[in-house]
Design a protein around this motif. Structure first.
Motif, PDB file in Angstrom:
ATOM      1  N   SER A  42       0.831  -1.208   0.000  1.00 44.38           N
ATOM      2  CA  SER A  42       0.000   0.000   0.000  1.00 44.38           C
ATOM      3  C   SER A  42       0.861   1.252   0.000  1.00 44.38           C
ATOM      4  O   SER A  42       0.579   2.224  -0.718  1.00 44.38           O
ATOM      5  CB  SER A  42      -0.924   0.011   1.220  1.00 44.38           C
ATOM      6  OG  SER A  42      -1.835  -1.066   1.173  1.00 44.38           O
ATOM      7  N   GLY A  46       1.142   2.888  -3.580  1.00 48.84           N
ATOM      8  CA  GLY A  46       0.295   4.061  -3.418  1.00 48.84           C
ATOM      9  C   GLY A  46       1.011   5.361  -3.723  1.00 48.84           C
ATOM     10  O   GLY A  46       0.375   6.411  -3.815  1.00 48.84           O
ATOM     11  N   PRO A  55      -3.262   8.283  -9.628  1.00 47.42           N
ATOM     12  CA  PRO A  55      -2.652   7.030  -9.154  1.00 47.42           C
ATOM     13  C   PRO A  55      -2.706   5.945 -10.226  1.00 47.42           C
ATOM     14  O   PRO A  55      -3.697   5.815 -10.946  1.00 47.42           O
ATOM     15  CB  PRO A  55      -3.494   6.661  -7.933  1.00 47.42           C
ATOM     16  CG  PRO A  55      -4.785   7.382  -8.112  1.00 47.42           C
ATOM     17  CD  PRO A  55      -4.468   8.644  -8.846  1.00 47.42           C
TER      18      PRO A  55
END
Length: 341
Positions: A42, A46, A55
């Motif tokens: 993540s 991310g 993203p």
């Protein structure tokens, strides 16, 4: 970026508006998962955005049955999804688990984990961090394939899964659609490697800067240095390494590096190996290869100029080093990774 079967309304809106569909990553949290390793995907993925700040990855943490799991830190983790997330993922990442000791004896996976893994579509990229490799091995997904895990677990792993070609001396193994990494920090290295593979060096470097970690450690680098840690009072080579990175295009002999570090050749070589785990020449070649790859990915410079700027002197020298290290020529590498070509 791998295609998926079926589109959601969100996907269609992104296509119409020209935004790329985000690569879906499902992180399977199993009982006994260490929170640090669970958070790596993540945090790293991310941090990746396109030129417009959108993203490029969508990371979802799921569990095998949709229920909360107890981490090895003693607190309960509530997932964002259940096993259905595995069925639509482009990449599935399995962090380690410290609550399935039977896997260390070659025992079976719990039924709910087996059922969850069965939801993964053929062609999905499979990734493990540290002892998450036990889960892939127990599911038969590493049979006959090269893989790695934490070096301390290698004897047990090799005994439990003799058909897996385990190499405990490397940080990670990229076998195409199945990738495995060693412990903790090597999981970060592998995630950055995947970003580089998906979107090039510039995207991986930006993600590394956001996470404040080194942008690149080669998968073949040793997991650990089997030497005592040098005394902190002894002069180190870090300043010389930083200086060398700024002068890769220049002739950098061992004598010049030792002179910059104000050490004798013998002391510098010994100290360098103690700190880095390889010789100065090996390290310098690796850094020059990394610079050459970045230049091939981000510029249209002639191969001769790339070779000169990276310190190889000639295109023939660069070709020889790239074929030895990567099995590919500079021109072929550029065609694969430079979106401008």
């Amino acid at each position: 970026m791998r295609a998926v079967h079926g589109r959601t309304a969100e996907d269609e809106r992104g296509r119409v508006e020209g935004a790329p569909r985000r690569h879906r990553i499902a992180v399977l949290a199993l009982p006994g998962v260490p929170p640090f390793e669970l958070g790596i995907p993540s945090r790293v993925f991310g941090s990746v955005e396109d030129a417009e700040g959108r993203p490029l990855y969508e990371v979802t943490v799921c569990t095998a049955d949709g229920e909360p799991v107890l981490s090895d830190a003693g607190f309960t983790l509530r997932p964002a999804a259940g096993p259905e997330a595995l069925a639509t993922a482009d990449t599935v990442i399995i962090p380690p688990t410290h609550a399935m000791p039977e896997l260390g004896r070659g025992g079976p996976l719990p039924p709910e984990v087996t059922a969850a893994i069965a939801r993964i579509r053929p062609g999905t990229r499979l990734v493990s961090i540290c002892s998450g490799s036990y889960v892939l091995a127990a599911a038969g997904l590493l049979d006959g394939r090269p893989a790695t895990t934490h070096w301390n677990l290698a004897p047990e792993f090799r005994s439990a899964y003799p058909t897996v070609k385990v190499d405990e001396e490397v940080l990670f193994v990229d076998d195409g659609d199945v990738l495995t990494s060693a412990g903790v920090a090597a999981g970060v290295d592998l995630c950055l490697h995947m970003i580089r593979r998906d979107h090039g060096a510039a995207a991986a470097n930006r993600a590394a800067r956001m996470c404040v970690v080194p942008p690149w450690r080669d998968g073949g680098q040793a997991q650990y240095i089997d030497r005592p840690v040098p005394e902190p009072t002894v002069a180190g080579t870090s300043a010389t390494r930083a200086w060398a990175l700024e002068h890769l295009g220049e002739p950098l002999t061992l004598a010049r590096l030792a002179e910059h570090a104000r050490m004798s050749l013998r002391s510098f070589t010994r100290r360098f190996r103690d700190e880095v785990g390889m010789t100065p020449v090996q390290w310098l070649t690796a850094q020059r290869l990394e610079l050459a790859k970045q230049l091939l990915e981000t510029t249209d410079w002639p191969i001769d100029l790339v070779a000169h700027r990276a310190g190889f002197g000639s295109a023939n020298s660069l070709r020889a080093h790239m074929r030895t290290a990567l099995g590919i020529s500079p021109a072929a590498y550029r065609r694969t990774f430079n979106s401008q070509v």
